[in-house]
Design a protein around this motif. Structure first.
Motif, PDB file in Angstrom:
ATOM      1  N   UNK A 239       0.842  -1.209   0.000  1.00 20.05           N
ATOM      2  CA  UNK A 239       0.000   0.000   0.000  1.00 20.05           C
ATOM      3  C   UNK A 239       0.870   1.250   0.000  1.00 20.05           C
ATOM      4  N   UNK A 240       1.958   1.172   0.728  1.00 20.90           N
ATOM      5  CA  UNK A 240       2.853   2.328   0.830  1.00 20.90           C
ATOM      6  C   UNK A 240       3.526   2.615  -0.518  1.00 20.90           C
ATOM      7  N   UNK A 241       3.903   1.563  -1.234  1.00 28.54           N
ATOM      8  CA  UNK A 241       4.574   1.756  -2.526  1.00 28.54           C
ATOM      9  C   UNK A 241       6.072   1.891  -2.360  1.00 28.54           C
ATOM     10  N   UNK A 242       6.703   2.407  -3.424  1.00 26.61           N
ATOM     11  CA  UNK A 242       8.165   2.460  -3.418  1.00 26.61           C
ATOM     12  C   UNK A 242       8.721   3.471  -2.402  1.00 26.61           C
ATOM     13  N   UNK A 243       9.723   3.043  -1.668  1.00 23.99           N
ATOM     14  CA  UNK A 243      10.430   3.917  -0.708  1.00 23.99           C
ATOM     15  C   UNK A 243      11.913   3.819  -1.052  1.00 23.99           C
ATOM     16  N   UNK A 244      12.610   4.943  -1.032  1.00 25.31           N
ATOM     17  CA  UNK A 244      14.039   4.901  -1.369  1.00 25.31           C
ATOM     18  C   UNK A 244      14.923   4.736  -0.137  1.00 25.31           C
ATOM     19  N   UNK A 273      11.165  -1.818  -2.009  1.00 26.15           N
ATOM     20  CA  UNK A 273      12.399  -1.593  -2.787  1.00 26.15           C
ATOM     21  C   UNK A 273      13.331  -0.566  -2.147  1.00 26.15           C
ATOM     22  N   UNK A 274      13.361  -0.542  -0.817  1.00 24.30           N
ATOM     23  CA  UNK A 274      14.277   0.378  -0.120  1.00 24.30           C
ATOM     24  C   UNK A 274      15.710   0.017  -0.480  1.00 24.30           C
TER      25      UNK A 274
END
Ligand SMILES: C[S@@+](CC[C@H](N)C(=O)[O-])C[C@H]1O[C@@H](n2cnc3c(N)ncnc32)[C@H](O)[C@@H]1O
Length: 330
Positions: A239-244, A273-274
């Motif tokens: 739900x949060x999606x991509x995080x760097x 995908x941190x």
């Protein structure tokens, strides 16, 4: 102020005062002469600042600050400014209050004001004041702003929110999620977000019943999230999606929370995908930190980051702060 050294001393005293540096560590002796004019400048730039009157520092800290100055002047036999007596009398008449503000004045002309508690532990949590690992990490963030530019950043165990707010306000990120799990900490985090980036279109949100508040600074969305590490799972991450980047400060102090913290970080790497976890720790107990590093080190690659010198922020250097860059071994 006529003398440049005095002007620099005044600026430093002001900075120390605003973030509640212990009064005994303040170096008044650096003034060439504490004349009545210099005393008035000190009062006008500390106790009487508009922002301090609006968002007051801890009352007993302000009284101690003035008392210390009064005692020093009496000892020197110097004339004492009326403003000093007036302000002391005003403060003595005020009722005590545990809630107070700290003002972090940064070099880039941006100030961050945080609502904090005076106690180290209050309401069963350590999250209502800003810890030195967060202050040191904020200094590192300011020295490396481009690291966060256009990135989505999650802060775990944000407490009062200093690190996440520094990123939000000064690094031009794409989105920032400030998070914690304690109700009083979350309420303070929301207050601090509104205080520093509050705007008319701030919204209350509810996604998976976790998002509490969302504000915008420039084009970056800054959210407060109710996020116990135990609840970080695949569904939440999707739900949060991509995080760097994930950041955290002073979350390594209790062995019982190592497992959920590491598992949350693993999940964020895997499903969001941190690429990087930047962790700032205060080494109060070498064994505790070593234990955590060996646990997380069995799953991730850990590199030391050099703690930058104090430019924007002031923190005590003992016990030392250590900052780590944690990445996946690929
Ligand atoms: C020592 S405080 C540090 C706060 C802030 N990062 C700082 O350095 O000033 C630790 C923070 O971690 C949060 N925390 C502890 N256990 C947690 C958990 N299981 N899930 C989420 N947050 C947690 C606490 O609520 C608290 O705000």
């Amino acid at each position: 102020m006529q003398n440049e050294d005095d002007s620099n001393t005044l600026n430093y005293i002001q900075k120390q005062f605003l973030c509640n540096t212990p009064v005994k560590e303040i170096c008044w002796q650096n003034f060439s002469n504490l004349t009545v004019t210099v005393q008035d400048e000190i009062i006008n730039n500390t106790i009487r600042l508009d922002s301090v009157l609006k968002y007051p520092l801890n009352l007993s800290y302000q009284k101690t600050f003035l008392k210390h100055l009064l005692q020093l002047l009496e000892k020197q036999g110097s004339a004492i400014s009326d403003a000093l007596y007036e302000e002391y009398a005003r403060l003595v008449a005020l009722p005590n209050n545990n809630i107070n503000f700290k003002h972090y004045w940064l070099e880039k002309g941006k100030n961050i004001i945080l609502k904090e508690d005076v106690h180290l532990i209050c309401d069963g949590t350590t999250g209502l004041r800003t810890w030195q690992a967060a202050i040191a990490l904020s200094e590192w963030v300011l020295a490396n702003t481009t690291h966060f530019t256009a990135k989505t950043v999650v802060e775990l165990g944000s407490g009062t929110g200093l690190v996440g707010l520094v990123i939000s306000l000064l690094c031009k990120p794409q989105a920032v999620y400030l998070s914690d799990c304690h109700p009083s900490v979350l309420a303070t985090l929301c207050d601090n977000l509104k205080l520093n980036v509050g705007c008319e279109n701030g919204k209350n949100c509810d996604l998976l019943q976790r998002f509490i508040v969302k504000e915008c600074v420039n084009s970056c969305e800054v959210h407060v999230l109710n996020l116990p590490w135990e609840d970080v799972c695949r569904e939440f991450c999707q739900t949060l999606g991509q995080v760097d980047v994930v950041v955290a400060a002073d979350v390594v102090y209790d062995k019982t929370i190592f497992e959920p913290l590491i598992s949350a970080v693993e999940c964020l790497f895997k499903y969001c995908s941190v690429k990087q976890f930047i962790l700032s720790c205060t080494e109060r107990n070498e064994d505790t930190l070593d234990k955590f590093l060996s646990l997380i080190g069995s799953k991730f690659k850990i590199c030391d980051i050099v703690v930058p010198p104090q430019r924007n922020f002031i923190w005590t250097e003992q016990p030392p702060v250590k900052i780590f860059n944690i990445t996946k071994d690929t």
